[in-house]
Design an enzyme around this catalytic site. Structure first.
Site, PDB file in Angstrom:
ATOM      1  N   HIS A 275      23.658 -28.192 -16.153  1.00 43.84           N
ATOM      2  CA  HIS A 275      23.146 -26.842 -16.414  1.00 43.84           C
ATOM      3  C   HIS A 275      22.784 -26.142 -15.100  1.00 43.84           C
ATOM      4  O   HIS A 275      23.240 -25.021 -14.827  1.00 43.84           O
ATOM      5  CB  HIS A 275      21.913 -26.959 -17.321  1.00 43.84           C
ATOM      6  N   GLU A 276      21.994 -26.815 -14.287  1.00 44.13           N
ATOM      7  CA  GLU A 276      21.588 -26.195 -13.020  1.00 44.13           C
ATOM      8  C   GLU A 276      22.792 -26.020 -12.093  1.00 44.13           C
ATOM      9  O   GLU A 276      22.862 -25.050 -11.333  1.00 44.13           O
ATOM     10  CB  GLU A 276      20.486 -27.005 -12.334  1.00 44.13           C
ATOM     11  N   HIS A 279      24.253 -22.692 -12.787  1.00 46.10           N
ATOM     12  CA  HIS A 279      23.508 -21.612 -12.113  1.00 46.10           C
ATOM     13  C   HIS A 279      23.856 -21.580 -10.620  1.00 46.10           C
ATOM     14  O   HIS A 279      24.086 -20.525 -10.039  1.00 46.10           O
ATOM     15  CB  HIS A 279      21.997 -21.848 -12.247  1.00 46.10           C
ATOM     16  N   GLU A 305      22.674 -17.212 -17.327  1.00 49.86           N
ATOM     17  CA  GLU A 305      22.571 -18.274 -18.325  1.00 49.86           C
ATOM     18  C   GLU A 305      23.952 -18.605 -18.897  1.00 49.86           C
ATOM     19  O   GLU A 305      24.207 -19.752 -19.271  1.00 49.86           O
ATOM     20  CB  GLU A 305      21.601 -17.842 -19.424  1.00 49.86           C
TER      21      GLU A 305
END
Lengths: 511, 511
Positions: A275-276, A279, A305
């Site tokens: 997830h990170e 980003h 997101e």
């Protein structure tokens, strides 16, 4: 890592050049404050908090004063008057910085300080209230925070609904009417999919691997290896540890992510990492020519997101990722699970009281609940007093489960104690845009996903989304890059495809 | 860690209060820039350097403009006019900030920028020149740097000698006449001690343990344990790793030190740790009431160095430290050496070409050499062209050895590439003040050292030196706390005691 493309000499207008020269100090302050925030969450010794907060407050105050600098205001007005003669990058600079200046002007310093003061206390009280499962402790703080948000909405201004003013802070151009339309399609479709998944039996509600504990040192080595698999550019980024994983952008060549090791259920750390990574990749692939300007960041919270969710859910939880993950888990953690077994482990689906533990199918129902309640609090049709009961009732309607205490209900999220009203919807918008990206790739270049062609996936995202930074407002960026406005359609299609169709042909995609 | 004492309400004067309110933003900038520097040396990803340098330059520029703020100047003038009515803390604030403002005013921005530009390039060229042992590469840069220093000296002003102006930057009030007097006694005395040590045979020139390699992970655990032994307050400080060990003060409750692991000769890491501990302890024990003011730092470079040298050499290399060190080295590194053996290992004495490898006896001869040459360059009685030959000749006169190449001679230190002229003498001043502290403790409370009573040692230093921060100019602080002005006497006595007397009665002190 693909070399980032460079726009040829994007800033030529003399007024914009002057704006950028003035912006330079703001950029440096943001760089410093970002580092101070990163350090606070990672390495700062405990007792350093008091000086760190005091220093951050001074620098934020200076930033505020610099935004109100009359010369900057004059330059922005000049640029706005000749907007048609500017190129897209120059217009982006004027738009993004103009928004910041307008917000700084609209919110009087006294209100900003009051908000900072209240939310700083409220965060501490919220923690205690959550621990004691006692909403009463938090109530007076939340009441003051809601009142401040309502006042901010009036000061910022809006056309249709006061909540629009707050939404716009996090997602330029997002309105209640967009979200009402979105959820009115998404919620019933989600519940249809959920019913069929729960009765279908393919996706388990729990998996035995969730109960397995792991060695944290081994997990650290695994995470590094997974980042290597994702071609993480170590000379331009870091991986550290923090209580709540986050991504911090200190510049195009210094992007830092964190992960947390809980010691059990390794998928939680793995997917928080991926997830990170999503980003971080956004920042790493912004056009270098935009560096140190107001548009050298993501287009919006929602678009940001969409990138984290795309990597976490669509790439990382897709069948195409299972062979790699199976090999790595065997090699580093001694976990012996075949790709199909792993696929079920990382894609459990169950109605759960806790948003951060929710799966892809139920996640947006949690957001719909918060969106509905926030809107009512801000428009004044519900009081903070009525909030806990409204939460529990709506949770029962949506997911069929009722929180045993406010700890698992209205007190579960930190956001409101920070004064973040209008933020939650960007999570669902992210899921929507991620699904739009999936639909586009799955129709034009399915081999990018099916073949786990990470380099081409990165390039696809770079070319259409990342390189632009905040040049375009989010709605325009999505329209340009994906050919349509965000709507529930792509997300519903994606959920139906993954949760209803895929089980029958999973082996085609396990690689 | 002893709780730091709190001066009762030290800042009462209205003008001083206004000065401190203005200073607050400068303090916050310093906090940010310090963190940026710490991060650059410890965790920053390699490619982040360009943004980091650009951001630091912007913030330094802002700091410069804030120092020149006419309102601040006016407040300082007002306070200077009523100096007699201010208490010592208030006077300290006015003195320290006044010095900063005067330097900022004296050096035109154009010259400051030129120095930053040249030294930034020169540091890179110096590295290459050192690697290639080719002084010619570095020469033009050093010439420009010397010229800039000479110009700075004229702009800053001086009474007797242009070098005084540069000395004063690092050590308020230090003059050529002080150093000439100091070295005229210290140099011949040192050479007498050195001759007797070399012929005496007790202190070895080399020790077999210097050739032992070690496991870096085990050394990391050892360093943590040694800091525990020193009661390091982990909630107020950190230990990290960097290419060149340093201490960074981010506030009284956030003090960070670093160490380097070379993988051989463990004493190098141990004493670099204890050295930085001495610097850190100074910051950790400053009176809390001085926090976030201009006097919340060390009194000067020399006084700071006295603290690191006291802990490194007098406490850490003393016979009293050997039992503890012996136990720790056995436990963590598997080194089997009795206290007496360790004492010889950590106290080798040999004429060496490299300053940073020099022992206590020869160290100040290296400084005397640099002091003499810097003074000549600044007064214009020697050219940069003549420097390498002058270095080698003087090295041969002082230590009887001649550098085989400029790498081991004139190119060994980074300082001149940074433009730091007048800095080296503070190292010897630090040794002098450390010896004065030794003499005082050894005469009044010998049990503090002989019994390795760390808590009382810390309290002794806190009460006499640390708590005052920069309240007093260094000469006044030393006079107040130690009852006399710095002179060579105490250092000569210390060297004679340790190197000539102690060998005969070592066992009394090995604990």
């Amino acid at each position: 890592m693909t070399a980032t493309e460079r726009a040829e000499n994007p800033f030529r207008d003399e007024t914009v050049k002057k704006i950028l020269a003035k912006y330079r100090l703001l950029w440096a302050l943001d760089h410093a404050v970002a580092l101070m925030g990163w350090d606070l969450e990672t390495y700062m010794p405990r007792d350093g908090i008091s000086d760190r907060s005091a220093a951050a407050e001074e620098l934020e105050g200076l930033r505020h004063r610099l935004l109100l600098d009359p010369e900057l205001g004059q330059l922005l007005r000049e640029a706005e008057e000749k907007l048609d003669s500017l190129n897209v990058y120059e217009r982006g600079v004027v738009r993004v910085l103009g928004r910041e200046v307008r917000v700084a002007k609209a919110i009087p310093e006294e209100l900003a300080r009051r908000e900072a003061r209240v939310t700083s206390k409220a965060t501490v009280v919220w923690r205690e209230a959550k621990r004691k499962a006692d909403f009463k402790l938090f109530k007076p703080y939340l009441e003051e925070i809601v009142e401040i948000q309502r006042r901010k909405a009036e000061l910022l201004g809006y056309e249709d609904h006061p909540y629009d003013a707050l939404l716009d802070i996090y997602e330029e151009g997002l309105r209640v009417r967009d979200l009402d339309a979105l959820f009115s399609e998404l919620v019933p479709a989600t519940r249809r999919v959920l019913d069929r998944v729960l009765s279908g039996g393919f996706y388990p509600q729990r998996h035995p691997l969730e109960d397995e504990s792991y060695d944290v040192d081994k997990a650290r080595a695994l995470m590094k290896r997974l980042l290597d698999d994702l071609d993480w550019p170590w000379s331009r980024g870091r991986l550290d540890e923090s209580a709540h994983p986050f991504t911090m952008d200190l510049g195009i060549d210094d992007v830092r992510i964190t992960v947390r090791y809980e010691g059990h259920d390794i998928k939680r750390a793995v997917y928080s990492l991926v997830h990170e990574y999503g980003h971080a990749l956004y920042h790493l692939q912004i056009d270098r020519a935009l560096a140190r300007t107001p548009i050298a960041g993501g287009a919006s919270m929602g678009v940001h997101e969409s990138q984290s969710r795309f990597w976490e859910n669509i790439v990382g939880r897709g069948p195409w990722f299972m062979r790699l993950l199976s090999e790595r888990l065997r090699e580093y953690m001694g976990v012996d699970a075949a790709p199909e077994e792993l696929y079920r482990y990382v894609n459990t689906v169950r109605p759960d009281l806790i948003r951060v533990d929710a799966d892809e199918v139920t996640y947006n129902l949690h957001i719909y609940l918060r969106y509905t309640l926030e809107k009512k609090l801000i428009e004044g049709s519900m009081t903070v007093d009525e909030l806990p009961e409204a939460w529990d009732t709506m949770m029962e309607e949506l997911l069929g489960i009722r929180p045993p205490s406010p700890r698992e209900g209205v007190l579960q999220d930190i956001h409101w104690s920070h004064g973040s009203f209008g933020y939650f919807p960007t999570y669902t918008l992210g899921n929507v845009v991620a699904a739009m990206i999936w639909r586009r790739i799955w129709s034009d270049n399915p081999e990018l996903l099916a073949g786990l062609d990470l380099a081409r996936l990165r390039e696809w995202l770079r070319e259409r989304i990342h390189r632009w930074g905040a040049t375009f407002p989010p709605k325009e960026l999505v329209e340009r890059s994906l050919g349509e406005q965000p709507s529930a359609r792509a997300l519903v299609e994606y959920l139906e495809w993954k949760y209803l169709e895929l089980p029958g042909k999973l082996h085609e995609y396990l690689g």
